[in-house]
Design an enzyme around this catalytic site. Sequence first.
Site, PDB file in Angstrom:
ATOM      1  N   LYS A 237       0.841  -1.184   0.000  1.00 55.65           N
ATOM      2  CA  LYS A 237       0.000   0.000   0.000  1.00 55.65           C
ATOM      3  C   LYS A 237       0.884   1.245   0.000  1.00 55.65           C
ATOM      4  O   LYS A 237       2.015   1.133   0.459  1.00 55.65           O
ATOM      5  CB  LYS A 237      -0.972  -0.068   1.173  1.00 55.65           C
ATOM      6  CG  LYS A 237      -0.604   0.720   2.421  1.00 55.65           C
ATOM      7  CD  LYS A 237      -1.710   0.715   3.408  1.00 55.65           C
ATOM      8  CE  LYS A 237      -2.010   2.079   3.932  1.00 55.65           C
ATOM      9  NZ  LYS A 237      -0.936   2.762   4.648  1.00 55.65           N
TER      10      LYS A 237
ATOM     11  N   HIS B 255      -7.105  -0.045   6.079  1.00 57.00           N
ATOM     12  CA  HIS B 255      -7.152  -0.826   7.320  1.00 57.00           C
ATOM     13  C   HIS B 255      -8.530  -0.766   7.991  1.00 57.00           C
ATOM     14  O   HIS B 255      -9.086  -1.790   8.386  1.00 57.00           O
ATOM     15  CB  HIS B 255      -6.114  -0.310   8.320  1.00 57.00           C
ATOM     16  CG  HIS B 255      -4.718  -0.246   7.780  1.00 57.00           C
ATOM     17  ND1 HIS B 255      -4.216  -1.169   6.890  1.00 57.00           N
ATOM     18  CD2 HIS B 255      -3.705   0.626   8.002  1.00 57.00           C
ATOM     19  CE1 HIS B 255      -2.958  -0.866   6.601  1.00 57.00           C
ATOM     20  NE2 HIS B 255      -2.631   0.224   7.258  1.00 57.00           N
TER      21      HIS B 255
ATOM     22  N   LYS C  29      -1.995   4.362  22.171  1.00 60.11           N
ATOM     23  CA  LYS C  29      -1.965   3.476  21.010  1.00 60.11           C
ATOM     24  C   LYS C  29      -2.945   2.347  21.264  1.00 60.11           C
ATOM     25  O   LYS C  29      -2.745   1.513  22.154  1.00 60.11           O
ATOM     26  CB  LYS C  29      -0.560   2.898  20.781  1.00 60.11           C
ATOM     27  CG  LYS C  29      -0.562   1.824  19.698  1.00 60.11           C
ATOM     28  CD  LYS C  29       0.770   1.585  19.066  1.00 60.11           C
ATOM     29  CE  LYS C  29       0.719   0.454  18.031  1.00 60.11           C
ATOM     30  NZ  LYS C  29       0.191   0.839  16.740  1.00 60.11           N
TER      31      LYS C  29
HETATM   32  C1  BG6 Z   1       0.452   1.990   8.005  1.00 59.19           C
HETATM   33  C2  BG6 Z   1       0.313   3.472   7.927  1.00 59.19           C
HETATM   34  O1  BG6 Z   1      -0.221   1.369   6.941  1.00 59.19           O
HETATM   35  O2  BG6 Z   1      -0.115   1.542   9.234  1.00 59.19           O
HETATM   36  C3  BG6 Z   1       0.991   4.148   9.104  1.00 59.19           C
HETATM   37  O3  BG6 Z   1       0.904   3.937   6.702  1.00 59.19           O
HETATM   38  C4  BG6 Z   1       0.480   3.585  10.399  1.00 59.19           C
HETATM   39  O4  BG6 Z   1       0.804   5.554   9.068  1.00 59.19           O
HETATM   40  C5  BG6 Z   1       0.532   2.066  10.378  1.00 59.19           C
HETATM   41  O5  BG6 Z   1       1.297   4.090  11.434  1.00 59.19           O
HETATM   42  C6  BG6 Z   1      -0.137   1.480  11.591  1.00 59.19           C
HETATM   43  O6  BG6 Z   1       0.113   0.105  11.615  1.00 59.19           O
HETATM   44  P1  BG6 Z   1       0.289  -0.670  12.996  1.00 59.19           P
HETATM   45  O7  BG6 Z   1       0.457  -2.087  12.603  1.00 59.19           O
HETATM   46  O8  BG6 Z   1       1.490  -0.070  13.667  1.00 59.19           O
HETATM   47  O9  BG6 Z   1      -0.962  -0.403  13.751  1.00 59.19           O
END
Ligand code: BG6
Length: 517
Positions: free
Chosen positions: A158, A250, A355
Amino acid sequence: MEKNVSKLPASIIFIFGGSGDLTHRKLGPSLYHLFLDGWMPEKFAIIGMGRTAFDDTQYQNFIKEGIKEFSERADDKDGSVWEDFAKNISFMTMDVKDDEAYKSLEKKAASLQEAWNEKAKIVFYLAVAPQLVPTIATELGKFKMCGDTDCTRIVVEKPFGFDLESAHELNTLLLSLFKEDQIYRIDHFLGKETVQNILALRFANALFEPLWNQNYIDHIQITAAEEIGVEDRGDYYEKSGALRDMVQNHILQLLCMVAMEPPVNFDANEIRNKKVDVLNAIRKISREEVHSFAVRGQYKSGWMKGEKVNGYREEKNVNPQSNIETFAAMKFYVDNWRWQNVPFYVRTGKYLHEKITLITVQFKQPPHSAFPSEATETWRPNRLTITIQPDEDIRLRFQTKRPGQDMVLNPVEMVFKYSDAYQAIQPDAYETLLLDILEGNTTQFMRADQVEVAWKVVMPVLEAWQSRLPTDFPNYAPDSWGPEDAEALIARDGNNWYSLPAQNGLQSKSTPADNPR
Ligand code: BG6
């Protein structure tokens, strides 16, 4: 624990962008973990490609450094297993626009297969900037390197396109060169264990499915909050923003997992058809209505967990007047029998308070309360929460009678924590997806129509936001839950955002009230 014995055929993995960040952080460590766990084929080669002038040893060291820094596995970080793994790693310095480079690639594949005396599966992993994807794909097509549709695969990271039109163009190009089954469009969320577990929760239990509809569910929330800012990705983010970066892919994928109909089987196309049905059923909103369905935000400078941080407009490679959103919240409706008029609220953003990726299923109140009003002061409707990360758990809130002579109702939570139940190490999303690619399983990858219909869903918002510039940016402080308007979006319907209470042993104690946030 017994080691797996991989039955996979010989495989060659060519990584375009082999000296890049994704390979360093994710692909190297994930392939190594697969090797550690016995999932890699007996005969395999990993060939990194890029412009850096690495020789094989330097490249092996580059991969090893990535493993040291990003792998959480303690087993044999640089011991004998590494030595065995490293023997399979090499590097080719190349310019992806140079025809000659593809000829050497062809030769390399041929000589490996000759040495192995076996026909290999060949994976071309494009871990490169999106603008290079068409060039590489066209070159691979020109040299007929993917002509054997059974044995060759191409992996595209992506972002897949920048909007509906560019995604469609890219699909048209790829599909003129490869068959759909050869194309693996990655959305790494789909490789996460807990995301896959949504299917198990919903379809391997008889308990939830009868309630999983508009008769019993009041609304659904999906939060994908991040504590980090854009870091050194300003250049990429300026062309993206939260809607393109997280919602189009996502978050809509999570929504599909929650909203899809039960599949008949686990066939890749069966699962993907069910997801496309959800995306097609999402209510179309007009550009004029966007303000009542979507909210955008951008972070200011401020304090994040005790540290002073820049505002988005002060970040490296970001325009000081940028109108790019680092936060997006939206309300969706899925217009079908199951979900009619059930709002799906989603939100995502950088520099948010915590987070956490969380799905909340809020059930309706029981139709009738037989209890006296004093008994029900703390009564709350049932709620199921699925935490995807960082801690993986499932919680069900239900009512109990508070102990004592009075009839007082009180909500409690039943908590299932993956880490308590399973001691096994959870594979990283990339491990799962890489293994799927080697096995030729496209279930957890985006099909062409899936990507395009997901773009269709967000296009009115993108267009409205582009034509009406924000007047209040930057509009949220780091360490908050985003702009005020995001609260208003959900509060207008009488709801509020939910985030988990602090992880301090609340688990099975009573939760006297909601945690509105
Ligand atoms: C990525 C995005 O696809 O997913 C990022 O480009 C984001 O901006 C990341 O931080 C988040 O993924 P995870 O697995 O850390 O939640």
